[in-house]
Design an enzyme around this catalytic site. Structure first.
Site, PDB file in Angstrom:
ATOM      1  N   CYS A 115      67.207  81.918  44.564  1.00 27.72           N
ATOM      2  CA  CYS A 115      67.542  82.232  45.960  1.00 27.72           C
ATOM      3  C   CYS A 115      66.586  83.252  46.574  1.00 27.72           C
ATOM      4  O   CYS A 115      66.634  83.477  47.785  1.00 27.72           O
ATOM      5  CB  CYS A 115      68.975  82.727  46.069  1.00 27.72           C
ATOM      6  N   HIS A 239      69.794  86.822  52.163  1.00 24.74           N
ATOM      7  CA  HIS A 239      70.226  85.572  51.530  1.00 24.74           C
ATOM      8  C   HIS A 239      71.721  85.392  51.778  1.00 24.74           C
ATOM      9  O   HIS A 239      72.498  86.344  51.683  1.00 24.74           O
ATOM     10  CB  HIS A 239      69.925  85.619  50.032  1.00 24.74           C
ATOM     11  N   ASN A 269      75.794  78.304  50.776  1.00 24.97           N
ATOM     12  CA  ASN A 269      74.673  78.910  50.049  1.00 24.97           C
ATOM     13  C   ASN A 269      73.638  77.830  49.751  1.00 24.97           C
ATOM     14  O   ASN A 269      73.853  76.968  48.896  1.00 24.97           O
ATOM     15  CB  ASN A 269      75.185  79.545  48.755  1.00 24.97           C
TER      16      ASN A 269
HETATM   17  O1  UT7 Z   1      73.003  82.712  45.509  1.00 22.16           O
HETATM   18  C1  UT7 Z   1      73.170  82.935  44.160  1.00 22.16           C
HETATM   19  C2  UT7 Z   1      73.951  84.133  43.892  1.00 22.16           C
HETATM   20  N1  UT7 Z   1      75.372  83.833  43.880  1.00 22.16           N
HETATM   21  C3  UT7 Z   1      76.207  84.735  44.361  1.00 22.16           C
HETATM   22  O2  UT7 Z   1      75.777  85.717  44.901  1.00 22.16           O
HETATM   23  C4  UT7 Z   1      77.676  84.557  44.171  1.00 22.16           C
HETATM   24  C5  UT7 Z   1      78.288  85.902  43.852  1.00 22.16           C
HETATM   25  N2  UT7 Z   1      79.709  85.851  43.621  1.00 22.16           N
HETATM   26  C6  UT7 Z   1      80.608  85.580  44.564  1.00 22.16           C
HETATM   27  O3  UT7 Z   1      80.262  85.309  45.685  1.00 22.16           O
HETATM   28  C7  UT7 Z   1      82.068  85.694  44.202  1.00 22.16           C
HETATM   29  O4  UT7 Z   1      82.192  86.291  42.931  1.00 22.16           O
HETATM   30  C8  UT7 Z   1      82.814  84.335  44.208  1.00 22.16           C
HETATM   31  C9  UT7 Z   1      82.936  83.823  45.646  1.00 22.16           C
HETATM   32  C10 UT7 Z   1      82.061  83.324  43.367  1.00 22.16           C
HETATM   33  C11 UT7 Z   1      84.206  84.504  43.649  1.00 22.16           C
HETATM   34  O5  UT7 Z   1      84.921  85.488  44.398  1.00 22.16           O
HETATM   35  P1  UT7 Z   1      85.662  86.683  43.654  1.00 22.16           P
HETATM   36  O6  UT7 Z   1      86.307  87.457  44.694  1.00 22.16           O
HETATM   37  O7  UT7 Z   1      84.661  87.375  42.770  1.00 22.16           O
HETATM   38  O8  UT7 Z   1      86.743  85.914  42.818  1.00 22.16           O
HETATM   39  P2  UT7 Z   1      86.959  85.849  41.231  1.00 22.16           P
HETATM   40  O9  UT7 Z   1      85.851  85.104  40.593  1.00 22.16           O
HETATM   41  O10 UT7 Z   1      87.251  87.214  40.736  1.00 22.16           O
HETATM   42  O11 UT7 Z   1      88.266  85.018  41.163  1.00 22.16           O
HETATM   43  C12 UT7 Z   1      89.496  85.512  41.677  1.00 22.16           C
HETATM   44  C13 UT7 Z   1      90.535  84.430  41.534  1.00 22.16           C
HETATM   45  C14 UT7 Z   1      90.551  83.791  40.150  1.00 22.16           C
HETATM   46  O12 UT7 Z   1      91.892  83.496  39.811  1.00 22.16           O
HETATM   47  P3  UT7 Z   1      92.725  84.444  38.843  1.00 22.16           P
HETATM   48  O13 UT7 Z   1      91.945  84.492  37.556  1.00 22.16           O
HETATM   49  O14 UT7 Z   1      92.777  85.757  39.539  1.00 22.16           O
HETATM   50  O15 UT7 Z   1      94.032  83.749  38.734  1.00 22.16           O
HETATM   51  C15 UT7 Z   1      89.786  82.537  40.342  1.00 22.16           C
HETATM   52  O16 UT7 Z   1      90.155  81.529  39.404  1.00 22.16           O
HETATM   53  O17 UT7 Z   1      90.233  83.362  42.442  1.00 22.16           O
HETATM   54  C16 UT7 Z   1      90.201  82.140  41.728  1.00 22.16           C
HETATM   55  N3  UT7 Z   1      89.289  81.220  42.387  1.00 22.16           N
HETATM   56  C17 UT7 Z   1      89.653  80.448  43.404  1.00 22.16           C
HETATM   57  N4  UT7 Z   1      90.832  80.299  44.025  1.00 22.16           N
HETATM   58  C18 UT7 Z   1      90.880  79.413  45.047  1.00 22.16           C
HETATM   59  C19 UT7 Z   1      87.970  81.025  42.133  1.00 22.16           C
HETATM   60  N5  UT7 Z   1      87.471  80.093  42.969  1.00 22.16           N
HETATM   61  C20 UT7 Z   1      88.508  79.727  43.769  1.00 22.16           C
HETATM   62  C21 UT7 Z   1      88.627  78.814  44.827  1.00 22.16           C
HETATM   63  N6  UT7 Z   1      89.825  78.700  45.433  1.00 22.16           N
HETATM   64  N7  UT7 Z   1      87.585  78.061  45.263  1.00 22.16           N
END
Ligand code: UT7
Length: 321
Positions: A115, A239, A269
């Protein structure tokens, strides 16, 4: 790492973008995955993204538009640099297809810095011009939907397809690039990677945490080298990975969100296409004028990062002899 490598600088003289046909909304994911529009909007800022096409095909469309705007044909272009982390094949470079399709008579290669690719490519383009090339077609193009597991709610909602291109031309004098910073931390490879033939794997939370840090540090280095402060910047183009990453970095840098280009709700993204897509939208919205200071800052798998401060050029079509 001051950018005044030579007396021969470069300016952008044309730009263009391309998106595939298939428009995917949060409701489309809601219909087939355990997710909601509310979760996606709140946690990422994304609303719509596009899937389809090929990396070279999108690059050709965006590149053609940029060349038309610059008033150039393929024989005018000395080099096409295609930034992508989703090439169409292992061999040859996807840029070879772009070169052939646009009738470019110069060299062609791909650049993969995930990215951060477009900002890396911008620096490479300026370096090549410093060494004597006259006109470069710089493109960020991605088809991330092809390497994303569409059944995995953690990644399917995030990654999308698109392309943005710029023609960069030599000028006498220092040109638009005031400073740049590029880096990579290979100890973080496992946080975001895709094996050949497999799907993207990401440790989202840790990527998020590190993303804010590397963006802020890289942006500060570029601003310091250019001798500018956050208040001097008219436009900041980060980005587009997550609106919360953008907001956290902007806040730490003391930037008002009014100066920050955000198009994540429109395109998701798109990796190395995200900065040119956001920049072109900002240009189209009249947010940047000749003489304005623009900061571009990317981060991504690698873990890579790159930033650059530009003084936006006047579109008077000057080229160096
Ligand atoms: O360009 C390349 C670089 N990439 C990035 O910069 C991405 C960086 N990371 C992020 O943007 C975020 O970490 C995410 C958007 C990927 C995830 O958001 P988060 O606030 O960090 O959520 P999390 O991974 O801590 O997940 C929280 C909860 C989990 O459930 P539990 O374990 O708390 O029950 C996930 O399973 O949200 C759940 N979850 C979802 N729920 C509904 C993960 N994806 C989804 C979804 N819909 N699509």
């Amino acid at each position: 790492m001051n950018a005044h490598l030579t007396d021969r600088g470069a300016v952008v003289t044309g730009w263009g973008t391309a998106l595939p046909d298939r428009r995917i909304t949060n409701a489309d994911f809601e219909a087939r995955l355990d997710t909601t529009d509310e979760w996606i909007t709140e946690r990422t800022g994304m609303k719509v993204r596009y899937h389809g096409g090929t990396t070279a095909g999108l690059a050709i469309d965006a590149g053609r538009r940029a060349m038309e705007m610059a008033g150039l044909t393929g024989t005018d272009i000395d080099y096409v640099l295609l930034c992508t982390t989703t090439p169409d094949w292992h061999v040859p470079a996807s840029a070879a297809r772009v070169q052939e399709s646009l009738g470019i008579t110069g060299g062609a290669s791909d650049l993969n810095a995930a990215c951060s690719g477009f900002v890396y490519g911008l620096v490479h383009a300026h370096a090549l011009i410093g060494m004597g090339l006259r006109r470069i077609l710089l493109i960020g193009s991605e088809t991330l939907s092809r390497i994303t597991d569409q059944e995995d709610r953690n990644t399917a909602i995030l990654f999308a397809d698109g392309a943005g291109a710029m023609v960069i031309e030599a000028v006498d004098g220092p040109g638009q690039l005031l400073s740049f910073d590029m880096g990579n931390d290979g100890t973080a490879i496992e946080l975001l990677y895709c094996d050949i033939g497999d799907h993207l794997k990401m440790v989202g939370k840790e990527v998020f945490r590190r993303a804010v840090t590397v963006m802020v540090e890289s942006a500060r280095r570029s601003m310091e080298q250019a001798g500018v402060t956050a208040d001097d910047l008219t436009l900041v183009v980060p980005h587009q990975a997550n609106i919360r990453i953008i907001e956290a970095a902007a806040s730490r840098l003391g930037l008002s969100m009014e100066s920050v280009a955000v198009s994540i709700h429109r395109y998701g993204n798109t990796s190395s296409a995200s900065i040119p897509l956001a920049l072109v939208d900002a240009i189209d919205e009249g947010r940047v004028r000749a003489g304005d200071l623009v900061l571009l800052v990317g981060f991504g798998a690698g873990m890579s990062w790159a930033s650059a401060v530009l003084r936006w050029p006047a579109m008077d079509g000057r080229t160096a002899s």
